[in-house]
Every structure is written in C-alpha cells, then in structure tokens.
Design a protein around this motif. Sequence first.
Motif, PDB file in Angstrom:
ATOM      1  N   MET A 100      88.118 -35.477  27.563  1.00  0.00           N
ATOM      2  CA  MET A 100      87.366 -34.840  28.627  1.00  0.00           C
ATOM      3  C   MET A 100      86.226 -34.043  27.999  1.00  0.00           C
ATOM      4  O   MET A 100      86.419 -33.298  27.059  1.00  0.00           O
ATOM      5  N   SER A 101      85.048 -34.202  28.534  1.00  0.00           N
ATOM      6  CA  SER A 101      83.892 -33.522  27.971  1.00  0.00           C
ATOM      7  C   SER A 101      83.779 -32.095  28.529  1.00  0.00           C
ATOM      8  O   SER A 101      84.271 -31.783  29.604  1.00  0.00           O
ATOM      9  N   LYS A 102      83.106 -31.282  27.765  1.00  0.00           N
ATOM     10  CA  LYS A 102      82.884 -29.891  28.136  1.00  0.00           C
ATOM     11  C   LYS A 102      81.850 -29.816  29.267  1.00  0.00           C
ATOM     12  O   LYS A 102      80.859 -30.539  29.231  1.00  0.00           O
ATOM     13  N   PRO A 103      82.047 -28.969  30.271  1.00  0.00           N
ATOM     14  CA  PRO A 103      81.044 -28.846  31.330  1.00  0.00           C
ATOM     15  C   PRO A 103      79.738 -28.291  30.769  1.00  0.00           C
ATOM     16  O   PRO A 103      79.738 -27.492  29.831  1.00  0.00           O
ATOM     17  N   PHE A 104      78.624 -28.723  31.349  1.00  0.00           N
ATOM     18  CA  PHE A 104      77.318 -28.277  30.889  1.00  0.00           C
ATOM     19  C   PHE A 104      77.130 -26.798  31.234  1.00  0.00           C
ATOM     20  O   PHE A 104      77.368 -26.382  32.362  1.00  0.00           O
ATOM     21  N   ASP A 105      76.700 -26.015  30.272  1.00  0.00           N
ATOM     22  CA  ASP A 105      76.516 -24.574  30.441  1.00  0.00           C
ATOM     23  C   ASP A 105      75.081 -24.269  30.885  1.00  0.00           C
ATOM     24  O   ASP A 105      74.176 -24.176  30.069  1.00  0.00           O
ATOM     25  N   MET A 106      74.891 -24.120  32.186  1.00  0.00           N
ATOM     26  CA  MET A 106      73.562 -23.875  32.740  1.00  0.00           C
ATOM     27  C   MET A 106      73.015 -22.522  32.294  1.00  0.00           C
ATOM     28  O   MET A 106      71.818 -22.377  32.066  1.00  0.00           O
ATOM     29  N   GLU A 107      73.879 -21.534  32.128  1.00  0.00           N
ATOM     30  CA  GLU A 107      73.416 -20.214  31.689  1.00  0.00           C
ATOM     31  C   GLU A 107      72.817 -20.288  30.288  1.00  0.00           C
ATOM     32  O   GLU A 107      71.744 -19.726  30.027  1.00  0.00           O
ATOM     33  N   LEU A 108      73.466 -20.985  29.405  1.00  0.00           N
ATOM     34  CA  LEU A 108      72.948 -21.156  28.053  1.00  0.00           C
ATOM     35  C   LEU A 108      71.656 -21.969  28.068  1.00  0.00           C
ATOM     36  O   LEU A 108      70.700 -21.664  27.362  1.00  0.00           O
ATOM     37  N   PHE A 109      71.610 -23.003  28.906  1.00  0.00           N
ATOM     38  CA  PHE A 109      70.428 -23.852  29.023  1.00  0.00           C
ATOM     39  C   PHE A 109      69.196 -23.041  29.454  1.00  0.00           C
ATOM     40  O   PHE A 109      68.107 -23.219  28.923  1.00  0.00           O
ATOM     41  N   LEU A 110      69.363 -22.136  30.410  1.00  0.00           N
ATOM     42  CA  LEU A 110      68.238 -21.375  30.948  1.00  0.00           C
ATOM     43  C   LEU A 110      67.964 -20.071  30.200  1.00  0.00           C
ATOM     44  O   LEU A 110      66.973 -19.396  30.479  1.00  0.00           O
ATOM     45  N   ALA A 111      68.799 -19.719  29.253  1.00  0.00           N
ATOM     46  CA  ALA A 111      68.686 -18.425  28.576  1.00  0.00           C
ATOM     47  C   ALA A 111      67.295 -18.161  28.018  1.00  0.00           C
ATOM     48  O   ALA A 111      66.800 -17.035  28.089  1.00  0.00           O
ATOM     49  N   GLY A 112      66.630 -19.149  27.487  1.00  0.00           N
ATOM     50  CA  GLY A 112      65.323 -18.957  26.884  1.00  0.00           C
ATOM     51  C   GLY A 112      64.185 -18.765  27.863  1.00  0.00           C
ATOM     52  O   GLY A 112      63.128 -18.263  27.485  1.00  0.00           O
ATOM     53  N   VAL A 113      64.375 -19.128  29.110  1.00  0.00           N
ATOM     54  CA  VAL A 113      63.287 -19.022  30.086  1.00  0.00           C
ATOM     55  C   VAL A 113      63.558 -18.005  31.195  1.00  0.00           C
ATOM     56  O   VAL A 113      62.665 -17.711  31.975  1.00  0.00           O
ATOM     57  N   LEU A 114      64.766 -17.461  31.259  1.00  0.00           N
ATOM     58  CA  LEU A 114      65.081 -16.481  32.294  1.00  0.00           C
ATOM     59  C   LEU A 114      64.507 -15.121  31.926  1.00  0.00           C
ATOM     60  O   LEU A 114      64.758 -14.611  30.839  1.00  0.00           O
ATOM     61  N   THR A 115      63.727 -14.564  32.834  1.00  0.00           N
ATOM     62  CA  THR A 115      63.173 -13.232  32.644  1.00  0.00           C
ATOM     63  C   THR A 115      63.362 -12.454  33.938  1.00  0.00           C
ATOM     64  O   THR A 115      63.784 -13.006  34.951  1.00  0.00           O
ATOM     65  N   GLY A 116      63.026 -11.190  33.898  1.00  0.00           N
ATOM     66  CA  GLY A 116      63.112 -10.371  35.097  1.00  0.00           C
ATOM     67  C   GLY A 116      64.364  -9.528  35.116  1.00  0.00           C
ATOM     68  O   GLY A 116      65.089  -9.414  34.128  1.00  0.00           O
ATOM     69  N   SER A 117      64.614  -8.957  36.264  1.00  0.00           N
ATOM     70  CA  SER A 117      65.765  -8.075  36.426  1.00  0.00           C
ATOM     71  C   SER A 117      67.067  -8.879  36.371  1.00  0.00           C
ATOM     72  O   SER A 117      67.071 -10.112  36.476  1.00  0.00           O
ATOM     73  N   HIS A 118      68.156  -8.153  36.237  1.00  0.00           N
ATOM     74  CA  HIS A 118      69.467  -8.798  36.205  1.00  0.00           C
ATOM     75  C   HIS A 118      69.708  -9.587  37.496  1.00  0.00           C
ATOM     76  O   HIS A 118      70.205 -10.717  37.456  1.00  0.00           O
ATOM     77  N   ALA A 119      69.335  -9.004  38.634  1.00  0.00           N
ATOM     78  CA  ALA A 119      69.536  -9.673  39.922  1.00  0.00           C
ATOM     79  C   ALA A 119      68.728 -10.965  40.003  1.00  0.00           C
ATOM     80  O   ALA A 119      69.220 -11.990  40.493  1.00  0.00           O
ATOM     81  N   THR A 120      67.504 -10.951  39.497  1.00  0.00           N
ATOM     82  CA  THR A 120      66.658 -12.147  39.505  1.00  0.00           C
ATOM     83  C   THR A 120      67.245 -13.222  38.609  1.00  0.00           C
ATOM     84  O   THR A 120      67.310 -14.400  38.992  1.00  0.00           O
ATOM     85  N   ARG A 121      67.682 -12.849  37.437  1.00  0.00           N
ATOM     86  CA  ARG A 121      68.292 -13.823  36.520  1.00  0.00           C
ATOM     87  C   ARG A 121      69.555 -14.420  37.119  1.00  0.00           C
ATOM     88  O   ARG A 121      69.779 -15.633  37.019  1.00  0.00           O
ATOM     89  N   GLN A 122      70.367 -13.595  37.771  1.00  0.00           N
ATOM     90  CA  GLN A 122      71.596 -14.089  38.407  1.00  0.00           C
ATOM     91  C   GLN A 122      71.272 -15.036  39.567  1.00  0.00           C
ATOM     92  O   GLN A 122      71.956 -16.036  39.758  1.00  0.00           O
ATOM     93  N   ARG A 123      70.230 -14.727  40.349  1.00  0.00           N
ATOM     94  CA  ARG A 123      69.840 -15.605  41.454  1.00  0.00           C
ATOM     95  C   ARG A 123      69.411 -16.964  40.932  1.00  0.00           C
ATOM     96  O   ARG A 123      69.830 -17.997  41.440  1.00  0.00           O
ATOM     97  N   HIS A 124      68.563 -16.960  39.892  1.00  0.00           N
ATOM     98  CA  HIS A 124      68.130 -18.227  39.300  1.00  0.00           C
ATOM     99  C   HIS A 124      69.323 -19.013  38.766  1.00  0.00           C
ATOM    100  O   HIS A 124      69.387 -20.236  38.935  1.00  0.00           O
ATOM    101  N   LEU A 125      70.241 -18.338  38.147  1.00  0.00           N
ATOM    102  CA  LEU A 125      71.416 -19.021  37.610  1.00  0.00           C
ATOM    103  C   LEU A 125      72.263 -19.627  38.727  1.00  0.00           C
ATOM    104  O   LEU A 125      72.670 -20.788  38.652  1.00  0.00           O
ATOM    105  N   ARG A 126      72.513 -18.862  39.791  1.00  0.00           N
ATOM    106  CA  ARG A 126      73.285 -19.386  40.939  1.00  0.00           C
ATOM    107  C   ARG A 126      72.592 -20.596  41.548  1.00  0.00           C
ATOM    108  O   ARG A 126      73.233 -21.608  41.869  1.00  0.00           O
TER     109      ARG A 126
END
Length: 90
Positions: free
Chosen positions: A1-27
């Motif tokens: 079984m393969s590991k699920p893709f980690d979207m948070e790690l994938f977007l880590a380099g481009v996410l900026t802004g407040s914590h709430a903004t980063r969480q919204r983009h991640l969701r």
Amino acid sequence: MSKPFDMELFLAGVLTGSHATRQRHLRQAIAIQAAILERWQRNNPWAWQQKHLVWFLKERLNDRSETTRYYYRLTAELITKRIGKQWRHH
C-alpha cells in the motif's frame, strides 16, 4: 500500500500569509485533491493536467458563491505555481 500524498508538504514552499490563510488553502487543496482523485484516480498533483483543475473550478464549484470560487481559484494558482506550470484558471 502506498503512502498518501502529503498536500501540506507539497504546498509548504508556496504558502504564505496568516495561519488562517494557510489553513484555508490547505483545506481547499485537499478538497481539490479528493475531487480529482474521485473523478480521474490521480492523487498526486504532479500527475494533474490543466483540464483537471479547470474541471474542478467549473463543474464542482458551479453552485458555490462567487467568493468561494475566487478563493478556490487562488488555491488552484498556488498549486499551479508549485507544479511550475503557466496554466490559466478562468
């Protein structure tokens, strides 16, 4: 079984802004990922094509408010930036 893709790690380099903004983009990125996985069985954004994001923005969000569609477009642009493509999401 393969590991699920980690979207948070994938977007880590481009996410900026407040914590709430980063969480919204991640969701929202996880919601986009789930819809594309369900429709095309492509879990990894590296395997996505422009048509996948355009489909999500047009078909899956057609009954949402303009504000919601705007915020999802911003998230799609972050995904596109991370992939390194020049796709347009109208």
